[in-house]
Design a protein around this motif. Structure first.
Motif, PDB file in Angstrom:
ATOM      1  N   TYR A  50      67.770  -0.781  65.969  1.00 43.85           N
ATOM      2  CA  TYR A  50      67.379   0.558  65.276  1.00 43.85           C
ATOM      3  C   TYR A  50      66.161   0.091  64.441  1.00 43.85           C
ATOM      4  N   GLU A  97      66.896   4.556  67.636  1.00 45.97           N
ATOM      5  CA  GLU A  97      67.343   3.381  68.439  1.00 45.97           C
ATOM      6  C   GLU A  97      66.132   3.007  69.410  1.00 45.97           C
ATOM      7  N   THR A 154      69.607   1.386  54.381  1.00 49.02           N
ATOM      8  CA  THR A 154      70.642   1.898  55.493  1.00 49.02           C
ATOM      9  C   THR A 154      71.731   2.487  54.791  1.00 49.02           C
ATOM     10  N   SER A 172      64.573   8.742  59.833  1.00 52.56           N
ATOM     11  CA  SER A 172      65.771   8.356  60.184  1.00 52.56           C
ATOM     12  C   SER A 172      65.630   7.284  61.023  1.00 52.56           C
ATOM     13  N   GLU A 173      66.567   6.444  61.168  1.00 52.70           N
ATOM     14  CA  GLU A 173      66.789   5.109  62.168  1.00 52.70           C
ATOM     15  C   GLU A 173      66.433   5.801  63.569  1.00 52.70           C
ATOM     16  N   ASP A 209      75.241  -2.839  59.295  1.00 49.07           N
ATOM     17  CA  ASP A 209      73.729  -2.904  59.763  1.00 49.07           C
ATOM     18  C   ASP A 209      73.298  -4.037  59.018  1.00 49.07           C
ATOM     19  N   GLN A 266      57.874  -1.325  58.601  1.00 46.79           N
ATOM     20  CA  GLN A 266      59.330  -1.082  59.388  1.00 46.79           C
ATOM     21  C   GLN A 266      59.704  -2.213  59.454  1.00 46.79           C
ATOM     22  N   LYS A 324      63.322   1.460  61.334  1.00 50.09           N
ATOM     23  CA  LYS A 324      63.528   2.207  60.096  1.00 50.09           C
ATOM     24  C   LYS A 324      62.352   1.960  59.175  1.00 50.09           C
TER      25      LYS A 324
END
Length: 251
Positions: free
Chosen positions: A88, A100, A56, A97-98, A62, A73, A90
């Motif tokens: 989030y 939500e 991140t 991208s992250e 984070d 992930q 990732k």
């Protein structure tokens, strides 16, 4: 552990928290605080190669990443909206991208506790409560709502039970409740406890006592739950003070 896992580098000295071993035992996800103490990011470590990758990059906090069952992930908490913490998702290879996940409302401390082995559910802390959601709809639902604090929740290997720590008696103790009904609970610890972790086959629960001892209790699961008397395995270096959520490898 099976004995097949390789032993490698522990990483460079630094400020780490929320250490999580990947499901295959080959990588580690952890929070790393910058040297100036102003920012926290999620990093992935490969102990065998001695390599580390920053996952991140947002200038926010984070933290508290948990792995998906296939290790592709991680789900983590971030305050990048500056209205409490949100969840989030990732990819662990750094691509994309992250994204939500879930709508828990503003101004609350939200972080993930665990991801079920079948990949269908996630356990989430919302304030002092325990919530969950299905990955099919990502709609948060309450599991345990009470005036006391619930921490460190983890699914049993078969996904039918949840172990957690709660201070409803005045001190933190380990309990187990059925999932997703939470229609009952069984106390496992007898003299304080946090950080419950299931053995890989679900036949034992490990946790830390109030004195920092690693404890183990034999358990039986199925249509009902039964726990044996806890026994001390060894003394850790954590004393009688619990940190927020540093994780242990799944046994």
């Amino acid at each position: 552990m099976t004995g097949r896992e390789a032993v490698g580098h522990g990483g460079l000295p630094g400020s780490y928290n929320n250490v999580r071993l990947s499901p295959d035992g080959r990588r580690v996800a952890t929070d790393q605080t910058d040297a100036d103490g102003r920012n926290i990011d999620v990093w992935i470590y490969d102990p065998v190669r001695g390599a580390k990758t920053r996952l991140t990059f947002d200038p926010s906090l984070d933290q508290a990443a948990i792995w998906s069952p296939d290790a592709k992930q991680v789900l983590f908490a971030s305050n990048r909206k500056q209205l409490g913490f949100h969840l989030y998702l990732k990819n662990t290879d750094g691509s994309g991208s992250e994204v939500e996940v879930g709508d828990f409302g503003p101004g609350l401390q939200v972080n993930p506790w665990d991801w079920s082995r079948d990949g269908k559910f996630a356990l989430v802390r919302k304030g002092i409560e325990l919530w969950y959601f299905s990955w099919s709809d990502r709609v948060p639902k309450p599991l345990l709502q009470a005036k006391w604090t619930v921490r460190n929740a983890q699914f049993s290997p078969d996904g039918r039970w949840v172990a957690y720590a709660s201070n409803e008696t005045g001190s933190m103790e380990i309990y187990v409740s059925p999932f997703p009904s939470a229609s009952g609970k069984w106390q496992v610890s007898s003299a304080g406890g946090q950080e419950p972790r299931w053995r890989r086959d679900g036949k034992e629960l490990f946790y830390l006592s109030a004195e920092g001892k690693m404890m183990a209790a034999a358990v039986k699961t199925g249509d009902s739950f039964e726990a044996g008397s806890p026994v001390a395995l060894f003394q850790t270096h954590r004393g009688n003070r619990f940190l927020h959520r540093t994780s242990f490898p799944t046994m």
